[in-house]
Design a protein around this motif. Sequence first.
Motif, PDB file in Angstrom:
ATOM      1  N   ASP A   1       0.820  -1.214   0.000  1.00 46.94           N
ATOM      2  CA  ASP A   1       0.000   0.000   0.000  1.00 46.94           C
ATOM      3  C   ASP A   1       0.853   1.263   0.000  1.00 46.94           C
ATOM      4  O   ASP A   1       0.400   2.322  -0.436  1.00 46.94           O
ATOM      5  CB  ASP A   1      -0.941   0.007   1.205  1.00 46.94           C
ATOM      6  N   LEU A   2       2.089   1.165   0.515  1.00 45.55           N
ATOM      7  CA  LEU A   2       2.986   2.332   0.521  1.00 45.55           C
ATOM      8  C   LEU A   2       3.474   2.669  -0.886  1.00 45.55           C
ATOM      9  O   LEU A   2       3.981   3.765  -1.122  1.00 45.55           O
ATOM     10  CB  LEU A   2       4.197   2.071   1.430  1.00 45.55           C
ATOM     11  N   ALA A   3       3.294   1.712  -1.823  1.00 46.64           N
ATOM     12  CA  ALA A   3       3.731   1.930  -3.212  1.00 46.64           C
ATOM     13  C   ALA A   3       2.612   2.470  -4.094  1.00 46.64           C
ATOM     14  O   ALA A   3       2.843   2.781  -5.269  1.00 46.64           O
ATOM     15  CB  ALA A   3       4.265   0.625  -3.791  1.00 46.64           C
ATOM     16  N   LYS A   4       1.408   2.608  -3.555  1.00 49.51           N
ATOM     17  CA  LYS A   4       0.270   3.095  -4.346  1.00 49.51           C
ATOM     18  C   LYS A   4       0.407   4.598  -4.616  1.00 49.51           C
ATOM     19  O   LYS A   4       0.903   5.337  -3.757  1.00 49.51           O
ATOM     20  CB  LYS A   4      -1.038   2.810  -3.617  1.00 49.51           C
ATOM     21  N   PRO A   5      -0.013   5.054  -5.782  1.00 48.68           N
ATOM     22  CA  PRO A   5       0.079   6.485  -6.128  1.00 48.68           C
ATOM     23  C   PRO A   5      -0.655   7.364  -5.109  1.00 48.68           C
ATOM     24  O   PRO A   5      -1.734   7.004  -4.631  1.00 48.68           O
ATOM     25  CB  PRO A   5      -0.621   6.558  -7.497  1.00 48.68           C
TER      26      PRO A   5
ATOM     27  N   GLN B   1      15.444   0.196   2.732  1.00 50.52           N
ATOM     28  CA  GLN B   1      15.830  -0.019   1.341  1.00 50.52           C
ATOM     29  C   GLN B   1      16.003  -1.506   1.032  1.00 50.52           C
ATOM     30  O   GLN B   1      15.676  -1.970  -0.067  1.00 50.52           O
ATOM     31  CB  GLN B   1      17.110   0.756   1.018  1.00 50.52           C
ATOM     32  N   LYS B   2      16.468  -2.258   2.005  1.00 53.14           N
ATOM     33  CA  LYS B   2      16.597  -3.712   1.813  1.00 53.14           C
ATOM     34  C   LYS B   2      15.221  -4.359   1.690  1.00 53.14           C
ATOM     35  O   LYS B   2      15.036  -5.299   0.916  1.00 53.14           O
ATOM     36  CB  LYS B   2      17.372  -4.328   2.982  1.00 53.14           C
ATOM     37  N   LEU B   3      14.249  -3.857   2.466  1.00 51.07           N
ATOM     38  CA  LEU B   3      12.882  -4.374   2.378  1.00 51.07           C
ATOM     39  C   LEU B   3      12.277  -4.066   1.010  1.00 51.07           C
ATOM     40  O   LEU B   3      11.595  -4.905   0.410  1.00 51.07           O
ATOM     41  CB  LEU B   3      12.010  -3.756   3.481  1.00 51.07           C
ATOM     42  N   ILE B   4      12.537  -2.857   0.507  1.00 54.34           N
ATOM     43  CA  ILE B   4      12.031  -2.466  -0.813  1.00 54.34           C
ATOM     44  C   ILE B   4      12.650  -3.343  -1.890  1.00 54.34           C
ATOM     45  O   ILE B   4      11.972  -3.822  -2.810  1.00 54.34           O
ATOM     46  CB  ILE B   4      12.324  -0.965  -1.068  1.00 54.34           C
ATOM     47  N   GLU B   5      13.951  -3.590  -1.753  1.00 53.51           N
ATOM     48  CA  GLU B   5      14.644  -4.461  -2.715  1.00 53.51           C
ATOM     49  C   GLU B   5      14.125  -5.890  -2.635  1.00 53.51           C
ATOM     50  O   GLU B   5      13.908  -6.546  -3.661  1.00 53.51           O
ATOM     51  CB  GLU B   5      16.140  -4.421  -2.436  1.00 53.51           C
TER      52      GLU B   5
ATOM     53  N   LEU C   1       9.079  -3.617  -4.315  1.00 57.43           N
ATOM     54  CA  LEU C   1       8.117  -2.503  -4.259  1.00 57.43           C
ATOM     55  C   LEU C   1       8.841  -1.163  -4.410  1.00 57.43           C
ATOM     56  O   LEU C   1       8.866  -0.332  -3.498  1.00 57.43           O
ATOM     57  CB  LEU C   1       7.335  -2.556  -2.937  1.00 57.43           C
ATOM     58  N   THR C   2       9.420  -0.940  -5.588  1.00 55.49           N
ATOM     59  CA  THR C   2      10.194   0.284  -5.826  1.00 55.49           C
ATOM     60  C   THR C   2       9.322   1.535  -5.831  1.00 55.49           C
ATOM     61  O   THR C   2       9.828   2.648  -5.687  1.00 55.49           O
ATOM     62  CB  THR C   2      10.947   0.182  -7.163  1.00 55.49           C
ATOM     63  N   GLY C   3       8.019   1.339  -5.986  1.00 57.21           N
ATOM     64  CA  GLY C   3       7.096   2.469  -5.957  1.00 57.21           C
ATOM     65  C   GLY C   3       7.092   3.186  -4.615  1.00 57.21           C
ATOM     66  O   GLY C   3       6.683   4.355  -4.539  1.00 57.21           O
ATOM     67  N   ILE C   4       7.541   2.517  -3.560  1.00 59.14           N
ATOM     68  CA  ILE C   4       7.620   3.158  -2.237  1.00 59.14           C
ATOM     69  C   ILE C   4       8.576   4.344  -2.303  1.00 59.14           C
ATOM     70  O   ILE C   4       8.267   5.430  -1.802  1.00 59.14           O
ATOM     71  CB  ILE C   4       8.077   2.147  -1.161  1.00 59.14           C
ATOM     72  N   ASN C   5       9.720   4.150  -2.950  1.00 57.49           N
ATOM     73  CA  ASN C   5      10.690   5.246  -3.080  1.00 57.49           C
ATOM     74  C   ASN C   5      10.141   6.396  -3.918  1.00 57.49           C
ATOM     75  O   ASN C   5      10.481   7.560  -3.686  1.00 57.49           O
ATOM     76  CB  ASN C   5      11.998   4.729  -3.685  1.00 57.49           C
ATOM     77  N   ASP C   6       9.274   6.079  -4.882  1.00 55.07           N
ATOM     78  CA  ASP C   6       8.668   7.128  -5.705  1.00 55.07           C
ATOM     79  C   ASP C   6       7.731   8.010  -4.880  1.00 55.07           C
ATOM     80  O   ASP C   6       7.482   9.171  -5.241  1.00 55.07           O
ATOM     81  CB  ASP C   6       7.885   6.509  -6.869  1.00 55.07           C
ATOM     82  N   ASN C   7       7.221   7.457  -3.779  1.00 54.94           N
ATOM     83  CA  ASN C   7       6.264   8.187  -2.933  1.00 54.94           C
ATOM     84  C   ASN C   7       6.915   8.919  -1.753  1.00 54.94           C
ATOM     85  O   ASN C   7       6.223   9.538  -0.951  1.00 54.94           O
ATOM     86  CB  ASN C   7       5.200   7.231  -2.388  1.00 54.94           C
TER      87      ASN C   7
ATOM     88  N   ALA D   1       2.504   7.510   5.834  1.00 53.92           N
ATOM     89  CA  ALA D   1       3.081   6.254   6.312  1.00 53.92           C
ATOM     90  C   ALA D   1       4.600   6.335   6.363  1.00 53.92           C
ATOM     91  O   ALA D   1       5.212   7.175   5.695  1.00 53.92           O
ATOM     92  CB  ALA D   1       2.641   5.095   5.414  1.00 53.92           C
ATOM     93  N   ALA D   2       5.174   5.435   7.149  1.00 54.13           N
ATOM     94  CA  ALA D   2       6.633   5.364   7.275  1.00 54.13           C
ATOM     95  C   ALA D   2       7.024   3.958   7.694  1.00 54.13           C
ATOM     96  O   ALA D   2       6.203   3.214   8.250  1.00 54.13           O
ATOM     97  CB  ALA D   2       7.133   6.361   8.301  1.00 54.13           C
ATOM     98  N   ILE D   3       8.254   3.591   7.397  1.00 54.32           N
ATOM     99  CA  ILE D   3       8.814   2.354   7.949  1.00 54.32           C
ATOM    100  C   ILE D   3       9.639   2.776   9.155  1.00 54.32           C
ATOM    101  O   ILE D   3      10.665   3.439   9.023  1.00 54.32           O
ATOM    102  CB  ILE D   3       9.676   1.602   6.922  1.00 54.32           C
ATOM    103  N   VAL D   4       9.152   2.414  10.337  1.00 49.37           N
ATOM    104  CA  VAL D   4       9.796   2.805  11.590  1.00 49.37           C
ATOM    105  C   VAL D   4      10.248   1.538  12.318  1.00 49.37           C
ATOM    106  O   VAL D   4      10.216   0.453  11.749  1.00 49.37           O
ATOM    107  CB  VAL D   4       8.819   3.627  12.473  1.00 49.37           C
ATOM    108  N   THR D   5      10.674   1.691  13.551  1.00 50.84           N
ATOM    109  CA  THR D   5      10.966   0.516  14.375  1.00 50.84           C
ATOM    110  C   THR D   5       9.900   0.415  15.463  1.00 50.84           C
ATOM    111  O   THR D   5       9.393   1.430  15.953  1.00 50.84           O
ATOM    112  CB  THR D   5      12.362   0.595  15.020  1.00 50.84           C
TER     113      THR D   5
END
Length: 271
Positions: A144-148, A167-171, A175-181, A203-207
Amino acid sequence: MKITKKLALLCFVLLLTISIVACNNTNETVNDGNSEQQTAGEVSKDITLLVYSGAGLKKPMTEIAQVFEEETGIKIEYVFAGSTQLLGQIELTNKGDAFIVGSKKAYEVAKEKGFAEEGKEVAYHNPIIGVQKGNPLGIKGLEDLAKPGVKVVLCDEEANAIGETSQKLIEKTGLTGINDNVVSKTATVNELIVHLSSKDADAAIVTEDAAFGNEDIELIPIPEDVNIIQIIPVGILKATKHFDETEKFVEFVSSEKGKEIFGKYGFPPVK
C-alpha cells in the motif's frame, strides 16, 4: 659490675626505642596504603564514560545510565545520533568508551576500522509500518505504501540502520514504488514519528520500539517471512582510557537486567 648493669640497661632501652620507631613506621606505611586505595576508589566513582548511542535507543539507554550509576557510582555521558554520524565522530575525535547502535552491520564497520572490540548482542530492532492515527488511507501492508498518492517518509539509508533496512525491504519485495512516494528522508527514526504525528506524511517504515507507547500513530506489522530484523550490539571502543569501567558498563547493558530495561521500551531481548 654496676657499670655492666647500667650498660645492659642502656642497650635494652635503645633496642626498645628502635622497635617502637619501626612499628610506627610500619603503621604509617599501612595507613598510607589504605589512603591510596580509598583515593583510587573515590577516583573510579568520579569517572564519566562517553558512550555513543543510536538515537532510537535513547529511552532504554537513559534508564540504563541511571541504574548503572546508582549501582557503581560511574557516570555516563551520551552522544545520541544516527549510526553514520556516530561513526564519523568516533573517527574524527578518537575519543570515547563504548558504542551501541541499531544494527550489527554498523557495529561491524566500527570493528573493521579498528575502533571497537568484539560486541555483545542485546536486543532486536523490529521494522514496522507506522501510519497516522485512525489509518485514514486503510493501509494494510508494504504494498500500500507503493500506491500512487501515498505520502511516505523514510530514514536516510546513509544515516542510520532503519533507513538501510527500509531499502533492503524495498529491494526484497520489489516494491520500488515506495521510493517514488517518499516526500522526505530523515536522519533519525524519531523524526519519522514526528512526521506521522503531525500528519505531514501518511506512512513510514519505523521501528517497533521507536513507536512504543505512542498514541498519536498506529502500527501495522510486516510479515515475518518478509521482514528484516536487526540486532543491537554494544561494545568497548579501543580509544577508552577506562577499560575496566567500560567493561562493567558493557556487561551491564548486555546482562539480564539491561535486557529487561530494553524490553520495557519495546525491544525484544536477545536470548
